[in-house]
Design a protein around this motif. Structure first.
Motif, mmCIF file in Angstrom:
data_model
loop_
_atom_site.group_PDB
_atom_site.id
_atom_site.type_symbol
_atom_site.label_atom_id
_atom_site.label_comp_id
_atom_site.label_asym_id
_atom_site.label_seq_id
_atom_site.Cartn_x
_atom_site.Cartn_y
_atom_site.Cartn_z
ATOM 1 N N ASP A 190 32.840 47.257 52.531
ATOM 2 C CA ASP A 190 32.022 46.433 51.634
ATOM 3 C C ASP A 190 31.534 47.250 50.445
ATOM 4 O O ASP A 190 31.431 46.737 49.322
ATOM 5 C CB ASP A 190 30.817 45.861 52.390
ATOM 6 N N ALA A 191 31.232 48.507 50.677
ATOM 7 C CA ALA A 191 30.751 49.373 49.602
ATOM 8 C C ALA A 191 31.845 49.603 48.565
ATOM 9 O O ALA A 191 31.573 49.590 47.352
ATOM 10 C CB ALA A 191 30.278 50.708 50.174
ATOM 11 N N ILE A 192 33.080 49.818 49.017
ATOM 12 C CA ILE A 192 34.194 50.004 48.097
ATOM 13 C C ILE A 192 34.448 48.715 47.314
ATOM 14 O O ILE A 192 34.725 48.740 46.108
ATOM 15 C CB ILE A 192 35.460 50.435 48.862
ATOM 16 N N VAL A 193 34.330 47.581 47.994
ATOM 17 C CA VAL A 193 34.481 46.290 47.313
ATOM 18 C C VAL A 193 33.399 46.134 46.245
ATOM 19 O O VAL A 193 33.680 45.756 45.099
ATOM 20 C CB VAL A 193 34.397 45.129 48.321
ATOM 21 N N ASN A 194 32.169 46.441 46.599
ATOM 22 C CA ASN A 194 31.053 46.331 45.669
ATOM 23 C C ASN A 194 31.245 47.257 44.471
ATOM 24 O O ASN A 194 30.983 46.881 43.321
ATOM 25 C CB ASN A 194 29.743 46.668 46.392
ATOM 26 N N LEU A 195 31.733 48.465 44.713
ATOM 27 C CA LEU A 195 31.919 49.452 43.646
ATOM 28 C C LEU A 195 32.957 48.999 42.631
ATOM 29 O O LEU A 195 32.792 49.197 41.422
ATOM 30 C CB LEU A 195 32.343 50.789 44.269
ATOM 31 N N THR A 196 34.023 48.379 43.108
ATOM 32 C CA THR A 196 35.151 48.038 42.237
ATOM 33 C C THR A 196 35.158 46.577 41.800
ATOM 34 O O THR A 196 36.121 46.110 41.196
ATOM 35 C CB THR A 196 36.474 48.345 42.970
ATOM 36 N N LEU A 234 43.651 50.143 48.212
ATOM 37 C CA LEU A 234 44.346 48.853 48.275
ATOM 38 C C LEU A 234 44.235 48.257 49.673
ATOM 39 O O LEU A 234 43.985 47.058 49.829
ATOM 40 C CB LEU A 234 45.812 49.044 47.893
ATOM 41 N N ALA A 235 44.398 49.083 50.698
ATOM 42 C CA ALA A 235 44.297 48.589 52.077
ATOM 43 C C ALA A 235 42.899 48.058 52.356
ATOM 44 O O ALA A 235 42.735 47.026 53.025
ATOM 45 C CB ALA A 235 44.637 49.718 53.053
ATOM 46 N N ILE A 236 41.889 48.743 51.846
ATOM 47 C CA ILE A 236 40.504 48.293 52.056
ATOM 48 C C ILE A 236 40.266 46.955 51.373
ATOM 49 O O ILE A 236 39.693 46.025 51.963
ATOM 50 C CB ILE A 236 39.520 49.362 51.535
ATOM 51 N N LEU A 237 40.702 46.831 50.136
ATOM 52 C CA LEU A 237 40.492 45.576 49.403
ATOM 53 C C LEU A 237 41.285 44.436 50.051
ATOM 54 O O LEU A 237 40.792 43.307 50.133
ATOM 55 C CB LEU A 237 40.891 45.748 47.936
ATOM 56 N N ALA A 238 42.494 44.739 50.496
ATOM 57 C CA ALA A 238 43.286 43.698 51.168
ATOM 58 C C ALA A 238 42.590 43.232 52.436
ATOM 59 O O ALA A 238 42.614 42.041 52.775
ATOM 60 C CB ALA A 238 44.680 44.242 51.493
ATOM 61 N N HIS A 239 41.955 44.158 53.143
ATOM 62 C CA HIS A 239 41.223 43.828 54.378
ATOM 63 C C HIS A 239 40.060 42.886 54.088
ATOM 64 O O HIS A 239 39.676 42.078 54.928
ATOM 65 C CB HIS A 239 40.721 45.126 55.004
ATOM 66 N N LYS A 240 39.516 42.968 52.871
ATOM 67 C CA LYS A 240 38.364 42.148 52.478
ATOM 68 C C LYS A 240 38.770 41.080 51.455
ATOM 69 O O LYS A 240 37.946 40.656 50.637
ATOM 70 C CB LYS A 240 37.271 43.053 51.884
ATOM 71 N N TRP A 241 40.005 40.633 51.541
ATOM 72 C CA TRP A 241 40.585 39.770 50.508
ATOM 73 C C TRP A 241 39.705 38.573 50.132
ATOM 74 O O TRP A 241 39.532 38.266 48.957
ATOM 75 C CB TRP A 241 41.950 39.274 50.972
ATOM 76 N N ASN A 242 39.158 37.907 51.105
ATOM 77 C CA ASN A 242 38.425 36.666 50.835
ATOM 78 C C ASN A 242 37.094 36.886 50.131
ATOM 79 O O ASN A 242 36.445 35.925 49.723
ATOM 80 C CB ASN A 242 38.199 35.907 52.139
ATOM 81 N N LEU A 247 36.898 39.200 47.508
ATOM 82 C CA LEU A 247 37.205 39.932 46.276
ATOM 83 C C LEU A 247 36.981 39.079 45.033
ATOM 84 O O LEU A 247 37.071 37.856 45.061
ATOM 85 C CB LEU A 247 38.661 40.410 46.292
ATOM 86 N N SER A 248 36.731 39.771 43.926
ATOM 87 C CA SER A 248 36.638 39.116 42.628
ATOM 88 C C SER A 248 38.042 38.880 42.089
ATOM 89 O O SER A 248 39.034 39.394 42.620
ATOM 90 C CB SER A 248 35.861 40.003 41.642
ATOM 91 N N THR A 249 38.142 38.128 41.012
ATOM 92 C CA THR A 249 39.445 37.885 40.390
ATOM 93 C C THR A 249 40.075 39.190 39.935
ATOM 94 O O THR A 249 41.288 39.399 40.104
ATOM 95 C CB THR A 249 39.291 36.933 39.192
ATOM 96 N N GLU A 250 39.252 40.097 39.361
ATOM 97 C CA GLU A 250 39.772 41.391 38.904
ATOM 98 C C GLU A 250 40.376 42.178 40.066
ATOM 99 O O GLU A 250 41.447 42.781 39.942
ATOM 100 C CB GLU A 250 38.661 42.216 38.250
ATOM 101 N N GLN A 251 39.686 42.170 41.187
ATOM 102 C CA GLN A 251 40.184 42.915 42.343
ATOM 103 C C GLN A 251 41.449 42.286 42.918
ATOM 104 O O GLN A 251 42.390 42.996 43.287
ATOM 105 C CB GLN A 251 39.092 42.985 43.411
ATOM 106 N N GLN A 252 41.482 40.966 43.003
ATOM 107 C CA GLN A 252 42.670 40.308 43.541
ATOM 108 C C GLN A 252 43.878 40.547 42.642
ATOM 109 O O GLN A 252 44.981 40.791 43.125
ATOM 110 C CB GLN A 252 42.413 38.816 43.727
ATOM 111 N N ASN A 253 43.670 40.507 41.330
ATOM 112 C CA ASN A 253 44.774 40.776 40.406
ATOM 113 C C ASN A 253 45.275 42.208 40.550
ATOM 114 O O ASN A 253 46.484 42.472 40.451
ATOM 115 C CB ASN A 253 44.340 40.506 38.966
ATOM 116 N N TRP A 254 44.347 43.140 40.771
ATOM 117 C CA TRP A 254 44.724 44.538 40.974
ATOM 118 C C TRP A 254 45.592 44.660 42.223
ATOM 119 O O TRP A 254 46.621 45.325 42.218
ATOM 120 C CB TRP A 254 43.463 45.395 41.096
ATOM 121 N N CYS A 255 45.162 44.025 43.293
ATOM 122 C CA CYS A 255 45.943 44.060 44.535
ATOM 123 C C CYS A 255 47.321 43.430 44.334
ATOM 124 O O CYS A 255 48.338 43.956 44.804
ATOM 125 C CB CYS A 255 45.199 43.330 45.649
ATOM 126 N N LYS A 256 47.350 42.308 43.638
ATOM 127 C CA LYS A 256 48.617 41.605 43.449
ATOM 128 C C LYS A 256 49.626 42.439 42.665
ATOM 129 O O LYS A 256 50.842 42.272 42.835
ATOM 130 C CB LYS A 256 48.372 40.275 42.735
#
Length: 730
Positions: free
Chosen positions: A147-153, A185-193, A195-204
């Protein structure tokens, strides 16, 4: 960037001594290695990082790195250096024998430091990369760290524009051999639901690379499920995965893994294929699996302006009857998944039982139900196979047939409703070969075809066609009279042959025929943001699970009310009520919700021998009010304590200081302590912000005796501290 980070870290070695810590020992802060640099004793490290996690400075960062170094390099460190500390649940504990590093119980404090210091992660990777790497590798056991990594990015900080972009700090800011971007990327994918639009686009931006790697290397790939389930799940909901040779595998994973949402796959593919206009309600993007899609009654009573009875019939119909390539591919994947195929078969049964066009057709479903699992034949018109029309008796010369004799016939008919398999045969004893064409006469879509005369075989129809009355079947028969060559004795006469089509009806269960009767149990998540209904058929035990992620919340004077309406499904709505706490709740020492030492005292005494001196005493203690005690609707929290110095700190669930107040009372020469109170105004915070909040109370008293004293009599000084009460007003 690195230059600035190095400078920030070096500040750790040049900080001026802080005059008083909040460590709770009651002592003045002291230097362990230098009187000019603030470095708490090793035994105070755990207490410090848990108490000051939200500080915005290099000090807190340095103490984390120091703790990582000490704990991971010295065996038995925590059994030598320890103290009391307050956990993220608001409970005062001892750190003896407890390692902070890699311990999920301390992740909330890491969260707070990461949230308060935007350079902390960069400094961490630069100074203790192996520790950061271990957290990333084991992200599943560190959800709050994730969650902290998600919040940071969240706003794109550090992740930049994506794969192989120069502003992607995780890829270009560190040694490429460490693949920091793939770890994040693995952390953000784990928290996919979340994520912000910016984060989802980065993952994609990484998905094409991941899918290609997986298609080529299978279980050895970076995103293989055995290597990283979060990245595998990310591929499962992607358009690239959907269109790949692993599309069936990915779909089945999304449909059967509760941590993945089929709705996300639907959202991605309709956007990619330009089919968003086919989606009538956007909440279809929130479904966890296909159960809600096929939970409708099949009456399809929707139109352009209305959803009719508000189920997902419109989506089920689109999936099964659209000729568009995207829907056809999805249809294939659903057919290939056992769970999904069962649900859609039942929906189709309901659909066709309600959408027959004529009186004859109206009886067709009932006829199919009566004939379920059985095979019936239908015979077409006869055709003739020729012959030489000669007979040779024994002992005669006989005759010679120059070639086999052939005859041809055909038969066209509509498949009966409910037939799931078709096979061909013929009457008579001649050898026959067959050509056939099976197609949907409504769409002209070819279902199965053989263009050369071949032996008979059984054609199993895709489920979507079983209950259709518009499937045409044409069979062409080649009859062969095998009399070629010398006939010494016998006859070569032709004859009549009729094509035969055998219809095998689908096997049904009683519940499929009469509809399942589901009994539902409901489970609201702890935060009441989601509710899962599990339906079990009272007749056959068939089970379905449907999750509602759009909870309707309200309140009245007595309750917080949460309703899961399971919109667009036949699942009955469910409401749960949580009683509001009212009035004043008072907690005193001895309460199960207050931990730590709530009172203490120290008395020092010395005989006056006629030489002036000052007798002093000091004492300190720390206690806490556990998380969860502050309920929704709290308005004020009042703390009353007796001490020279009382510090009251309100923390949120991540160890971030929400509010802090220090009160100074009493005169050292007159006892040194007195009672003081402070009222926190909780109306400044939402119920969500107060969820999991806890209170830490730090008390310190100092007194001295300088009055005239009789020689030979004792001179006494006493210091006392005590928590008197904590009151919450609702």
């Amino acid at each position: 960037m690195r230059k600035n980070l190095k400078k920030a870290f070096n500040v750790l070695l040049s900080l001026i001594v802080m005059t008083l810590t909040i460590l709770g020992t009651g002592n003045i802060a002291h230097a362990e290695e230098s009187t000019m640099t603030f470095i708490p004793f090793r035994s105070d490290l755990v207490k410090y990082v848990t108490a000051r996690a939200s500080d915005k400075n290099a000090v807190i960062q340095g103490q984390w790195f120091r703790l990582f170094q000490e704990e991971t390099s010295t065996s038995g460190w925590s059994n030598t250096y320890y103290s009391d500390y307050t956990s993220a649940t608001g409970v005062t504990k001892s750190s003896k024998g407890i390692q902070v590093t890699y311990n999920p119980d301390f992740d909330p404090f890491l969260y707070s430091t990461i949230a308060s210091n935007s350079d902390f992660v960069t400094n961490w990777i630069n100074n203790k990369p192996t520790v950061f790497d271990n957290y990333c590798k084991n992200y599943k056991t560190h959800p709050v760290f994730c969650d902290a990594i998600v919040n940071l990015t969240k706003s794109g900080f550090m992740i930049g524009s994506g794969y192989k972009k120069t502003d992607n700090v995780f890829e270009y800011g560190f040694a490429s051999k460490d693949y920091w971007d793939l770890k994040v990327l693995a952390i953000l994918a784990h928290k996919w639901n979340s994520l912000s639009t910016e984060q989802q686009n980065w993952c994609k931006s990484y998905i094409s690379y991941l899918v290609s790697d997986y298609v080529n290397r299978g279980s050895n790939a970076i995103a293989a499920k055995n290597n990283n389930s979060a990245l595998y799940n990310l591929m499962s909901i992607s358009t690239e995965g959907f269109n790949s040779s692993k599309g069936q595998e990915f779909f089945s994973n999304a449909n059967n893994d509760s941590s993945v949402k089929v709705g996300e796959l639907l959202k991605n593919i309709v956007a990619s294929y330009g089919k968003a206009s086919d989606i009538r309600t956007s909440d279809a993007y929130t479904i966890s699996n296909v159960s809600p899609i096929f939970a409708g009654d099949g009456d399809c009573d929707y139109n352009n302006n209305s959803l009719g009875d508000n189920d997902y019939d419109w989506l089920a119909y689109t999936i099964w009857f659209s000729n568009d390539s995207m829907w056809a591919r999805l249809r294939t994947f659903i057919d290939g998944d056992t769970t999904a195929a069962t649900l859609k078969k039942e929906w189709l049964l309901r659909y066709y039982s309600k959408h027959s066009n004529t009186a004859t057709d109206s009886n067709a479903v009932a006829n199919a139900i009566a004939k379920q699992g059985q095979t019936f034949s239908e015979t077409g018109a006869a055709f003739t196979i020729g012959g030489c029309n000669k007979t040779a008796r024994v002992g005669h010369r006989g005759f010679t047939c120059n070639s086999d004799h052939y005859g041809y016939g055909s038969y066209s008919v509509y498949k009966p409703v409910g037939v799931s398999a078709i096979s061909f045969s013929h009457t008579g004893n001649f050898d026959c070969r067959y050509q056939w064409l099976i197609r949907d006469s409504a769409t002209l879509e070819v279902i199965d075809q053989c263009t050369t005369y071949s032996p008979a075989q059984t054609i199993t129809l895709p489920s979507k066609y079983i209950w259709s009355s518009k499937i045409s079947v044409m069979v062409m028969v080649q009859g062969i009279n095998h009399a070629k060559g010398k006939v010494g004795a016998g006859s070569c006469y032709g004859g009549d042959v009729s094509p035969v089509i055998e219809w095998t009806y689908v096997q049904l269960s009683n519940c499929e025929i009469n509809n399942h009767a589901y009994s539902y149990t409901y489970n609201f998540s702890a935060d009441h943001k989601e509710c899962t209904a599990t339906g079990t058929c009272v007749h056959c035990g068939h089970s379905i699970s449907i999750t509602d992620s759009t909870i309707i919340s309200s309140q009245d004077s007595n309750y917080f009310i949460y309703t899961a309406d399971f919109d667009h499904t036949t699942v009955p709505a469910k409401t749960t009520r949580v009683a509001k706490v009212k009035g004043n709740q008072v907690y005193k020492p001895g309460s199960q919700f207050i931990t730590g030492k709530t009172s203490d005292s120290q008395t020092n005494s010395r005989i006056n021998k006629g030489v002036d001196f000052v007798m002093s005493a000091s004492i300190s203690t720390q206690c806490s009010l556990s998380a969860g005690v502050i309920k929704p609707g709290a308005k004020f929290l009042t703390v009353t304590a007796t001490a020279s110095q009382s510090t009251f700190i309100l923390y949120n669930s991540h160890g971030t200081i929400m509010s802090e107040r220090t009160l100074y009372t009493g005169s050292p020469s007159h006892g040194g302590y007195s009672q003081a109170s402070y009222k926190f105004d909780l109306r400044d915070y939402s119920d969500a912000e107060l969820e999991g909040a806890y209170l830490v109370v730090k008390l310190y008293s100092y007194s001295h005796n300088t009055g005239g004293h009789e020689v030979g009599k004792p001179v006494t000084a006493t210091a006392r501290v005590s928590l008197d009460s904590i009151e919450i007003n609702y």
